[in-house]
Design a protein around this motif. Structure first.
Motif, PDB file in Angstrom:
ATOM      1  N   SER A 220      17.483  11.846  -6.025  1.00  0.00           N
ATOM      2  CA  SER A 220      18.818  11.946  -6.632  1.00  0.00           C
ATOM      3  C   SER A 220      19.086  10.614  -7.309  1.00  0.00           C
ATOM      4  O   SER A 220      18.263   9.703  -7.269  1.00  0.00           O
ATOM      5  CB  SER A 220      19.877  12.253  -5.573  1.00  0.00           C
ATOM      6  N   ASP A 221      20.264  10.471  -7.907  1.00  0.00           N
ATOM      7  CA  ASP A 221      20.605   9.191  -8.517  1.00  0.00           C
ATOM      8  C   ASP A 221      20.698   8.076  -7.480  1.00  0.00           C
ATOM      9  O   ASP A 221      20.550   6.894  -7.819  1.00  0.00           O
ATOM     10  CB  ASP A 221      21.943   9.301  -9.261  1.00  0.00           C
ATOM     11  N   GLN A 222      20.912   8.437  -6.222  1.00  0.00           N
ATOM     12  CA  GLN A 222      21.088   7.432  -5.168  1.00  0.00           C
ATOM     13  C   GLN A 222      19.829   7.202  -4.330  1.00  0.00           C
ATOM     14  O   GLN A 222      19.670   6.135  -3.742  1.00  0.00           O
ATOM     15  CB  GLN A 222      22.226   7.832  -4.218  1.00  0.00           C
ATOM     16  N   VAL A 223      18.931   8.170  -4.235  1.00  0.00           N
ATOM     17  CA  VAL A 223      17.799   8.084  -3.304  1.00  0.00           C
ATOM     18  C   VAL A 223      16.484   8.130  -4.075  1.00  0.00           C
ATOM     19  O   VAL A 223      16.251   9.052  -4.866  1.00  0.00           O
ATOM     20  CB  VAL A 223      17.847   9.230  -2.271  1.00  0.00           C
ATOM     21  N   HIS A 224      15.638   7.133  -3.823  1.00  0.00           N
ATOM     22  CA  HIS A 224      14.348   7.011  -4.507  1.00  0.00           C
ATOM     23  C   HIS A 224      13.259   6.756  -3.471  1.00  0.00           C
ATOM     24  O   HIS A 224      13.466   6.007  -2.506  1.00  0.00           O
ATOM     25  CB  HIS A 224      14.364   5.845  -5.496  1.00  0.00           C
ATOM     26  N   THR A 225      12.086   7.383  -3.649  1.00  0.00           N
ATOM     27  CA  THR A 225      10.967   7.166  -2.736  1.00  0.00           C
ATOM     28  C   THR A 225       9.708   6.834  -3.524  1.00  0.00           C
ATOM     29  O   THR A 225       9.590   7.159  -4.714  1.00  0.00           O
ATOM     30  CB  THR A 225      10.697   8.401  -1.857  1.00  0.00           C
ATOM     31  N   ARG A 226       8.773   6.223  -2.831  1.00  0.00           N
ATOM     32  CA  ARG A 226       7.520   5.820  -3.472  1.00  0.00           C
ATOM     33  C   ARG A 226       6.456   5.653  -2.400  1.00  0.00           C
ATOM     34  O   ARG A 226       6.709   5.113  -1.321  1.00  0.00           O
ATOM     35  CB  ARG A 226       7.725   4.497  -4.217  1.00  0.00           C
ATOM     36  N   ILE A 227       5.242   6.118  -2.700  1.00  0.00           N
ATOM     37  CA  ILE A 227       4.092   5.906  -1.833  1.00  0.00           C
ATOM     38  C   ILE A 227       2.933   5.426  -2.697  1.00  0.00           C
ATOM     39  O   ILE A 227       2.756   5.910  -3.823  1.00  0.00           O
ATOM     40  CB  ILE A 227       3.721   7.188  -1.050  1.00  0.00           C
ATOM     41  N   GLU A 228       2.194   4.448  -2.205  1.00  0.00           N
ATOM     42  CA  GLU A 228       1.083   3.909  -2.994  1.00  0.00           C
ATOM     43  C   GLU A 228      -0.065   3.499  -2.085  1.00  0.00           C
ATOM     44  O   GLU A 228       0.139   3.171  -0.900  1.00  0.00           O
ATOM     45  CB  GLU A 228       1.529   2.719  -3.832  1.00  0.00           C
ATOM     46  N   PHE A 229      -1.262   3.538  -2.647  1.00  0.00           N
ATOM     47  CA  PHE A 229      -2.475   3.140  -1.930  1.00  0.00           C
ATOM     48  C   PHE A 229      -3.320   2.294  -2.871  1.00  0.00           C
ATOM     49  O   PHE A 229      -3.494   2.647  -4.046  1.00  0.00           O
ATOM     50  CB  PHE A 229      -3.270   4.377  -1.489  1.00  0.00           C
ATOM     51  N   LYS A 230      -3.817   1.172  -2.359  1.00  0.00           N
ATOM     52  CA  LYS A 230      -4.694   0.315  -3.158  1.00  0.00           C
ATOM     53  C   LYS A 230      -5.952  -0.026  -2.364  1.00  0.00           C
ATOM     54  O   LYS A 230      -5.891  -0.298  -1.152  1.00  0.00           O
ATOM     55  CB  LYS A 230      -3.988  -0.981  -3.565  1.00  0.00           C
ATOM     56  N   HIS A 231      -7.072  -0.024  -3.072  1.00  0.00           N
ATOM     57  CA  HIS A 231      -8.369  -0.390  -2.494  1.00  0.00           C
ATOM     58  C   HIS A 231      -8.864  -1.666  -3.148  1.00  0.00           C
ATOM     59  O   HIS A 231      -8.741  -1.834  -4.373  1.00  0.00           O
ATOM     60  CB  HIS A 231      -9.385   0.740  -2.722  1.00  0.00           C
ATOM     61  N   ASP A 232      -9.408  -2.582  -2.357  1.00  0.00           N
ATOM     62  CA  ASP A 232      -9.959  -3.828  -2.883  1.00  0.00           C
ATOM     63  C   ASP A 232     -11.365  -3.577  -3.434  1.00  0.00           C
ATOM     64  O   ASP A 232     -12.311  -3.362  -2.664  1.00  0.00           O
ATOM     65  CB  ASP A 232     -10.025  -4.901  -1.796  1.00  0.00           C
ATOM     66  N   PHE A 233     -11.507  -3.595  -4.759  1.00  0.00           N
ATOM     67  CA  PHE A 233     -12.826  -3.412  -5.375  1.00  0.00           C
ATOM     68  C   PHE A 233     -13.605  -4.725  -5.424  1.00  0.00           C
ATOM     69  O   PHE A 233     -14.831  -4.721  -5.327  1.00  0.00           O
ATOM     70  CB  PHE A 233     -12.656  -2.829  -6.773  1.00  0.00           C
ATOM     71  N   ILE A 234     -12.906  -5.826  -5.589  1.00  0.00           N
ATOM     72  CA  ILE A 234     -13.505  -7.157  -5.492  1.00  0.00           C
ATOM     73  C   ILE A 234     -12.605  -7.977  -4.578  1.00  0.00           C
ATOM     74  O   ILE A 234     -11.396  -8.036  -4.791  1.00  0.00           O
ATOM     75  CB  ILE A 234     -13.636  -7.847  -6.859  1.00  0.00           C
ATOM     76  N   SER A 235     -13.193  -8.602  -3.564  1.00  0.00           N
ATOM     77  CA  SER A 235     -12.395  -9.339  -2.592  1.00  0.00           C
ATOM     78  C   SER A 235     -13.170 -10.575  -2.151  1.00  0.00           C
ATOM     79  O   SER A 235     -14.052 -10.491  -1.302  1.00  0.00           O
ATOM     80  CB  SER A 235     -12.061  -8.441  -1.395  1.00  0.00           C
ATOM     81  N   ASN A 246     -12.060  -7.341   1.897  1.00  0.00           N
ATOM     82  CA  ASN A 246     -12.564  -5.965   1.751  1.00  0.00           C
ATOM     83  C   ASN A 246     -11.621  -4.981   2.442  1.00  0.00           C
ATOM     84  O   ASN A 246     -11.965  -4.349   3.441  1.00  0.00           O
ATOM     85  CB  ASN A 246     -13.980  -5.832   2.326  1.00  0.00           C
ATOM     86  N   GLY A 247     -10.422  -4.861   1.865  1.00  0.00           N
ATOM     87  CA  GLY A 247      -9.401  -4.086   2.541  1.00  0.00           C
ATOM     88  C   GLY A 247      -8.771  -2.983   1.725  1.00  0.00           C
ATOM     89  O   GLY A 247      -9.103  -2.751   0.554  1.00  0.00           O
ATOM     90  N   ASP A 248      -7.830  -2.305   2.375  1.00  0.00           N
ATOM     91  CA  ASP A 248      -7.016  -1.256   1.774  1.00  0.00           C
ATOM     92  C   ASP A 248      -5.567  -1.497   2.174  1.00  0.00           C
ATOM     93  O   ASP A 248      -5.284  -2.012   3.267  1.00  0.00           O
ATOM     94  CB  ASP A 248      -7.447   0.130   2.247  1.00  0.00           C
ATOM     95  N   THR A 249      -4.638  -1.090   1.305  1.00  0.00           N
ATOM     96  CA  THR A 249      -3.214  -1.252   1.572  1.00  0.00           C
ATOM     97  C   THR A 249      -2.497   0.072   1.323  1.00  0.00           C
ATOM     98  O   THR A 249      -2.682   0.694   0.276  1.00  0.00           O
ATOM     99  CB  THR A 249      -2.604  -2.334   0.667  1.00  0.00           C
ATOM    100  N   LEU A 250      -1.699   0.496   2.284  1.00  0.00           N
ATOM    101  CA  LEU A 250      -0.887   1.708   2.158  1.00  0.00           C
ATOM    102  C   LEU A 250       0.569   1.311   2.322  1.00  0.00           C
ATOM    103  O   LEU A 250       0.938   0.643   3.289  1.00  0.00           O
ATOM    104  CB  LEU A 250      -1.276   2.731   3.222  1.00  0.00           C
ATOM    105  N   ARG A 251       1.421   1.718   1.350  1.00  0.00           N
ATOM    106  CA  ARG A 251       2.841   1.385   1.375  1.00  0.00           C
ATOM    107  C   ARG A 251       3.672   2.638   1.139  1.00  0.00           C
ATOM    108  O   ARG A 251       3.339   3.447   0.272  1.00  0.00           O
ATOM    109  CB  ARG A 251       3.169   0.346   0.285  1.00  0.00           C
TER     110      ARG A 251
END
Length: 258
Positions: A220-235, A246-251
């Motif tokens: 809605s105009d008031q409520v926003h959600t987001r999900i993301e995943f990232k993988h480390d290709f070079i670390s 050599n990790g992964d991040t989930l938010r």
């Protein structure tokens, strides 16, 4: 490793865009790193690190071109495995507040025939707030100043954003540079699928290239959600001392706008 400071701003890097607007968001974040490295060399395979954070972020907009943002992470549980005496695994843990980040995003909007967008100039300040620990300390606990520049544009179907930032810290914390590129497709009104890429380097030789998908959903105009995943290709970490990589991040985040 680079401290993963980025230029994303509440709410979901999109709102609010009106005078007197304000909001806050909560972001649950989990980082898992698989190996202990020094430079680009693995010195402890399967010596893992796991960090769980809850991030409180807030924004107030005086004018649609001038905002103030606030970010406070709480590390609910951090655990890492180090090489102890005799090469055995030694477990270290941390819990407590992280360092505060405040910023003053300055934006200039534009509207063209088929698309709109904005330019951003964002000064940052980092305020040490985490507790000091002898064995394992997740926050830097150092004052820092940063500057980001950004460009965002969108059409009816597509959106693109990019930013570059630099941070300078006190004490022995290395300076760092970063670049972020996001490309998204608007599946329908209020829903966007994105591919996000981050590149980070510090002046001790640590380098990180991570990328992955994200889903933004405006309920809605008031409520926003987001999900993301990232993988480390070079670390790669500093050549001076070992660190986990050599990790992964989930938010996952939910934001409220008023």
């Amino acid at each position: 490793m680079p401290t993963l400071v980025n230029a994303d701003q509440p709410i979901m890097n999109m709102m609010p865009r009106w005078d007197g607007g304000y909001g806050f968001q909560l972001i649950s974040e989990h980082l898992h790193r698989r190996d202990l490295k020094q430079g680009d060399r693995v010195i402890g395979s399967d010596f893992t690190e796991d960090i769980n954070k809850l991030n409180l972020e807030a924004v107030y907009t005086w004018d649609r071109s001038i905002r103030m943002t606030f970010k406070l992470p709480y590390i609910s549980n951090a655990r890492r495995e180090q090489i102890g005496l005799g090469g055995e695994k030694e477990v270290q843990e941390y819990e407590g507040l992280g360092d505060i980040t405040m910023a003053l995003p300055l934006k200039r909007y534009f509207n063209l025939a088929a698309r709109s967008g904005s330019w951003s100039l964002i000064p940052h300040i980092r305020i040490p707030c985490g507790k000091k620990a002898n064995g394992y300390q997740v926050p830097d606990r150092a004052w820092g100043t940063g500057l980001s520049i950004g460009y965002e544009t969108e059409t009816y179907d597509w959106l693109f954003s990019s930013s570059a930032n630099v941070w300078v810290f006190e004490k022995e914390v290395p300076s760092e540079w970063g670049l972020s590129l996001d490309l998204g497709w608007k599946a329908r009104d209020g829903v966007a699928l994105l591919i996000e890429t981050d590149i980070k380097r510090d002046d001790e030789g640590a380098f990180l290239l991570s990328s992955g998908p994200a889903l933004y959903w405006r309920w809605s105009d008031q409520v926003h959600t987001r999900i993301e995943f990232k993988h480390d290709f070079i670390s790669e970490v500093s050549t001076r001392k070992p660190d986990h990589a050599n990790g992964d991040t989930l938010r996952f985040g939910i934001g409220f706008v008023f």
